[in-house]
Scaffold this active site. Structure first.
Site, PDB file in Angstrom:
ATOM      1  N   TYR A  91      51.755   3.491 -11.624  1.00 14.63           N
ATOM      2  CA  TYR A  91      53.210   3.333 -11.584  1.00 14.63           C
ATOM      3  C   TYR A  91      53.649   2.014 -12.207  1.00 14.63           C
ATOM      4  O   TYR A  91      54.702   1.936 -12.844  1.00 14.63           O
ATOM      5  CB  TYR A  91      53.728   3.451 -10.147  1.00 14.63           C
ATOM      6  CG  TYR A  91      53.769   4.886  -9.687  1.00 14.63           C
ATOM      7  CD1 TYR A  91      54.490   5.827 -10.433  1.00 14.63           C
ATOM      8  CD2 TYR A  91      53.085   5.322  -8.569  1.00 14.63           C
ATOM      9  CE1 TYR A  91      54.517   7.152 -10.051  1.00 14.63           C
ATOM     10  CE2 TYR A  91      53.117   6.652  -8.174  1.00 14.63           C
ATOM     11  CZ  TYR A  91      53.841   7.567  -8.912  1.00 14.63           C
ATOM     12  OH  TYR A  91      53.874   8.870  -8.549  1.00 14.63           O
ATOM     13  N   GLU A 102      29.961  19.984   3.405  1.00 13.50           N
ATOM     14  CA  GLU A 102      31.046  20.088   2.421  1.00 13.50           C
ATOM     15  C   GLU A 102      32.406  20.331   3.063  1.00 13.50           C
ATOM     16  O   GLU A 102      33.369  19.629   2.777  1.00 13.50           O
ATOM     17  CB  GLU A 102      30.749  21.219   1.413  1.00 13.50           C
ATOM     18  CG  GLU A 102      31.898  21.425   0.421  1.00 13.50           C
ATOM     19  CD  GLU A 102      31.632  22.517  -0.608  1.00 13.50           C
ATOM     20  OE1 GLU A 102      30.502  23.049  -0.637  1.00 13.50           O
ATOM     21  OE2 GLU A 102      32.556  22.832  -1.366  1.00 13.50           O
ATOM     22  N   ASP A 106      28.745  25.044   0.529  1.00 15.51           N
ATOM     23  CA  ASP A 106      28.917  26.454   0.166  1.00 15.51           C
ATOM     24  C   ASP A 106      27.842  26.830  -0.838  1.00 15.51           C
ATOM     25  O   ASP A 106      27.189  25.952  -1.408  1.00 15.51           O
ATOM     26  CB  ASP A 106      30.293  26.673  -0.488  1.00 15.51           C
ATOM     27  CG  ASP A 106      31.433  26.607   0.530  1.00 15.51           C
ATOM     28  OD1 ASP A 106      31.157  26.772   1.740  1.00 15.51           O
ATOM     29  OD2 ASP A 106      32.589  26.410   0.105  1.00 15.51           O
TER      30      ASP A 106
END
Lengths: 365, 636
Positions: A98, A197, A249
């Site tokens: 910014y 995870e 996963d």
């Protein structure tokens, strides 16, 4: 000591500006060189047992419009960091993005490019972004287990607490800075670390009391783990010699999460020896588990298949184990989530799957 | 649909040749016209309510344009569609400023099937394509029970006549129920009003609006006004005062003739012997060729044509193919022309680039034909949709059966990717911000079926269309390349003018030094000679002045010499500064010498007497430096 670190970083950064300046004086096109940051340029570092950038260099020359702008932004970023160091301030990467709004034509088009430039500067100056007084947006994830930590809080007070007994169900939140001046590992009474995870599975193991039953420290990775999470795991592993296993996963993206914990991520390969835990081992869900445990599956998407294909040529997945698992997954064209284990009941993961897998890996008697 | 009724295929397929029309007229009497009509609605273009209004407007507008063309009048055509008194009834009114129709012919033209001068002449005309306005009158009458109202006037001092006409479907004869002389405040023209069962939807791809828009593109000399049932008015303005060249009718060419036609022509001729028959009734047959045909066919030169038998006729046909016969004359064709095509495209589509190609006339099976292609690129056109193909046969837009048309097949058969359009696998309709216009003009457009919405895959036509398309595509590629080069120049300028000065300043300020010089770096970054051109058009004292400005800048670290050449069309040269070193066919050449680093030279060239769109983008070439040392021009 900490002060020296910032001054050293600034003087390294000023060298970059000096080179650009010298190019002008010599009548040469200003340029900046840095390692190629793709999987084609990572090599195994025998000393640290992690993957680091190789020798291929890419050149950022003012001859190209995009590179010319990046060079200009680099000058602004150097100036900005120097001002922060002088004013004893720090900012987040997002704040820097910014702030660049005020840099007119040198402002960043998006935050990815400002993050990426910060990484470039780390690589060129062989520093950490913390040395530049820049900190990440991402916070570290959560920890539950019998570990006693001492943290210096924002008031400068030393606080000591146990990550099992002194925390609520969401566990201990890893701060963005886990360096020694901030965090000390006091005591550990556990046999291993499980990095998980998904939040859903982390909460399942917590609810089932897996940390106590199996004498483990549970760390939530929160998807692709933040630097501080990886650094925290590495310190736990190095300082307490607890083995680390990774439970994710069963899809190509999860394999990459494991790789970033164990081998080093491609984006941060310049600091792999600082972030990666080379002895970390992958528990599952493996493509073989999908078959062996007959888990509910989804069909691979085109992106999944592309990711798996890319992993076949990723040097980090070059060993027989990964080549075999990746090819198996491509063959069966299926993937599974950790929580697919709930097919057999809520306790199945803690009562059956994890004990079986851990025994298979030689982690339990 | 096409072949289950033999009468139907003869009806439209043989429209040009009188004998078949005669036979047809005889056949028609055997079934009621209404019944025939009902059975063949699809062929005639009345198979749905949406299509009916389009067919009706199309017939009326085609007639109006043809009439104006024959009389060499700039057409003003007003089309009005209003809601009728019952549901699904529309009232169409089409008014033109054509030559008008003499009173006794009005009823025949509007209420007698297959009546009209066109059926007997071989030339390019729009009206060849449709069943005719009388079919619209009949459709209207069958579906609403109302007569057609026609108003026509042939000159300022003449009375106007208004008639209400029915078509007697049993006898194929007009039945005038009202006829009176009226005052009409117009010098000449015709107005026809027909009520019919139909539906109007503007949004449809095949709508009256789309048809009129497409028609306006290829008839830039026409002023077309369209009043929708909603009350909305659209104007397609005239953009040129040039009328298309009047088409001449020609005699049949020997190579385009069929056995039956040949025999009928022989029966009907007034010639007394074969040679004179061949010379009189066919085009491109000289005394010498006629004799050669007779010899090759083993037919006596003195044979009475009326006595020629089938076998002899077949041998004559074969002989036509054995002797060398000149291609048919092509002045019977009326191409739109490059300039008008561009004007037409420009007026309906706001675009950056337009190029057109008019091929020389060619011949298939004895029929002359000519192909014109136009391409527009950029501007308003959507970049991620398939390229729109505007198809025309004899200046009439083809709105249906795009997939079955030779024009579409020609487009699909070209790999457009090297030319800058996207195309999956290099076949099929390309994708990109472009639009194609393809016009096939012929005395006998070979349609795939009687509905006359698609042109058959005739090899000669596909070849011609593809040659023209490729020429357009090459121009497109050159345009895209130039655009990309200009973008590269713009980027380089951005670097040297914006970024580099700031980089020098900022790097110096970080390390606390004076701002370093950047000139050497600038020439190293550019390291090219930049050529930029722009073209402007102005009209001075009624004369078009096209001014081409060329800037040459040496952005290299060394002194440079370069030869600049500008391709120019045939035109008078106005002011040229500096003096060119030479002029050769279509090129003006300058030698630019001893340019120092960062030095700039300017060249001006005026072309006198060109229209605005005749020369819109200068083509600049160079010589004397390597291709990669120059940006903004092609090597000569």
């Amino acid at each position: 000591m900490a002060k020296d670190r910032y001054i050293k970083a600034v003087s390294e950064l000023e060298k970059i500006a000096q080179e650009v300046y010298d190019d002008f004086v010599k009548g040469e096109i200003p340029k900046m060189s840095l390692p190629v940051r793709t999987k084609t340029n990572i090599v195994f570092d025998d000393r640290h047992h992690v993957w680091k950038y190789g020798r291929s260099l890419t050149h950022r020359s003012a001859k190209e419009l995009g590179s010319a702008y990046t060079l200009l932004r680099t000058m602004y970023v150097i100036d900005f960091i120097r001002e922060m160091v002088e004013a004893k301030k720090s900012s987040t990467l997002r704040e820097m993005y910014y702030i660049s709004e005020g840099w007119e034509m040198a402002k960043f088009p998006d935050q990815d490019s400002s993050n990426s430039l910060a990484e470039d500067l780390e690589i060129i100056t062989m520093s950490l972004r913390e040395d530049f007084k820049l900190r990440p947006e991402e916070d570290g994830a959560r920890v539950i287990g019998n570990v006693t930590i001492q943290e210096v809080n924002r008031k400068g007070e030393k606080k000591v607490f146990n990550c099992r007994d002194d925390v609520g169900d969401s566990g201990y939140g890893i701060p963005y800075n886990v360096e020694k001046e901030k965090l000390t590992i006091k005591e550990v009474d556990a046999d291993f670390v499980v990095a998980i995870e998904t939040g859903g599975m982390f909460d399942r193991l917590v609810e089932n009391g897996f940390d106590e039953d199996s004498r483990s420290v549970l760390v939530h990775l929160k998807g692709q783990p933040a630097r501080s999470t990886r650094r925290f795991i590495k310190r736990l592993n190095e300082e307490t010699e607890l083995p680390v296993i990774v439970f994710t996963d069963g899809d190509p993206w999860s394999f990459r999460i494991f790789a970033s914990v164990a081998y080093g991520a491609i984006k941060t390969a310049h600091i792999s020896e600082y972030l990666a835990t080379p002895t970390a081992r992958y528990l599952g869900i493996t493509p073989s588990d999908i078959v062996n445990y007959d888990l509910p599956t989804d069909t691979l998407t085109d992106q999944d298949v592309n990711a798996l294909q890319a992993e076949l040529t990723d040097p980090r997945f070059g060993d027989d184990y990964w080549q075999g698992e990746i090819k198996l997954q491509l063959d069966m064209n299926k993937k599974s989530e950790q929580q697919a284990l709930a097919k057999y009941g809520l306790d199945y993961v803690t009562d059956t799957y994890l004990p079986e897998k851990l025994a298979e890996m030689g982690m339990t008697k | 649909m096409a072949n289950d009724n033999g009468t139907a295929s003869e009806l439209t397929g043989g429209i040009v040749a009188e004998p078949i029309a005669n036979k047809l007229a005889a056949d028609l009497k055997e079934i009621s016209v209404a019944e025939f009509f009902e059975r063949n609605k699809q062929i005639l273009g009345f198979d749905s309510l949406h299509r009916s209004i389009l067919t009706a407007v199309k017939e009326a507008v085609d007639n109006a344009l043809d009439a104006c063309e024959e009389a060499e009048i700039l057409p003003d055509i007003d089309i009005k569609i209003e809601k009728g008194t019952t549901k699904d009834e529309l009232v169409m009114t089409v008014e033109d400023n054509g030559p008008g129709i003499v009173k006794k012919q009005i009823e025949n033209i509007f209420a007698r099937l297959l009546y009209g001068s066109r059926f007997h002449a071989i030339r390019q005309a729009r009206g060849q394509q449709g069943i005719g306005i009388s079919a619209v009158v009949m459709y209207g009458q069958l579906t609403t029970g109302r007569p057609a109202r026609v108003l026509s006037k042939i000159g300022p001092e003449m009375p106007a006549y208004e008639m209400d006409i029915y078509l007697d479907t049993k006898a194929n004869r007009p039945e005038v129920v009202r006829s009176e002389a009226v005052h009409w405040d117009k010098d000449h023209g015709t107005r026809v009003t027909i009520s019919l069962s139909a539906k109007y939807a503007k949004e449809r791809r095949q709508s009256v609006f789309e048809y009129l828009k497409a028609t306006a593109i290829v008839n830039p000399h026409a002023h077309i006004t369209f009043l929708e049932p909603t009350g909305e008015t659209y104007v397609f303005p005239r953009v040129t005062d040039k009328t298309p060249a009047k088409t001449e009718s020609i005699k049949p060419h020997p190579l385009g003739i069929e056995l039956g036609t040949l025999m009928k022509m022989a029966k009907a001729t007034e010639a007394y012997r074969m040679t004179s028959f061949l010379i009189k009734e066919f085009s491109r047959i000289s005394q010498r060729t006629a004799r050669e045909v007779c010899r090759k066919a083993d037919v006596d030169e003195l044979l009475r044509p009326q006595d020629m038998n089938r076998v002899q006729a077949m041998r004559v046909l074969e002989a036509f193919n054995m002797v060398k016969i000149m291609a048919p004359p092509t002045d019977c064709l009326s191409p739109i022309g490059d300039s008008l095509m561009r004007k037409g495209l420009r007026k309906e589509i706001d675009t950056k680039f337009a190029h057109t190609v008019t091929r020389a006339p060619s011949v298939f099976a004895g029929h002359p034909f000519q192909v014109e292609v136009g391409i527009v690129y950029g501007g308003d056109i959507s970049a991620d949709a398939p390229v729109k193909i505007l198809r025309y046969a004899n200046r009439v837009p083809l709105l249906y059966q795009q997939g079955g048309c030779v024009i579409t097949h020609a487009v699909e058969g070209i790999d457009w990717r090297p030319y800058g359009l996207e195309q999956r696998g290099g076949t099929g309709i390309p994708v990109g911000p472009a639009m194609l216009l393809v016009h096939v003009a012929s005395t006998n457009v070979p349609f795939t079926s009687e509905s006359k919405e698609a042109i058959a895959d005739v090899p000669e036509i596909i070849d011609e269309v593809q040659l023209a398309l490729r020429e357009c595509a090459r121009k497109l590629k050159a345009h895209i390349n130039k655009k990309e080069r200009l973008k590269k120049i713009a980027e380089k300028y951005e670097i040297i003018q914006k970024v580099l000065p700031r980089l020098a300043e900022k790097s110096a300020s970080v390390i606390g030094k004076k701002v370093p010089p950047i000139d050497v770096v600038v020439t190293k970054i550019m390291n090219v000679v930049v050529i930029e051109d722009n073209t402007e058009h102005d009209v001075v004292d009624g004369k078009g002045i096209t001014t081409v400005g060329i800037d040459v800048v040496n952005y290299t670290p060394k002194q440079r010499n370069i030869t600049i050449a500008c391709k120019v069309p045939v035109a008078e040269l106005g002011k040229v500064d500096p003096k060119p070193s030479r002029r050769e066919e279509g090129l003006v050449v300058w030698k630019v010498t001893k340019m120092e680093p960062t030095e700039k030279r300017h060249i001006t060239l005026e072309l006198v007497g060109l229209e605005k769109d005749a020369y819109e983008e200068a083509e600049v070439f160079f010589e004397g430096l390597k291709a990669d040392q120059v940006i903004g021009a092609e090597p000569l």
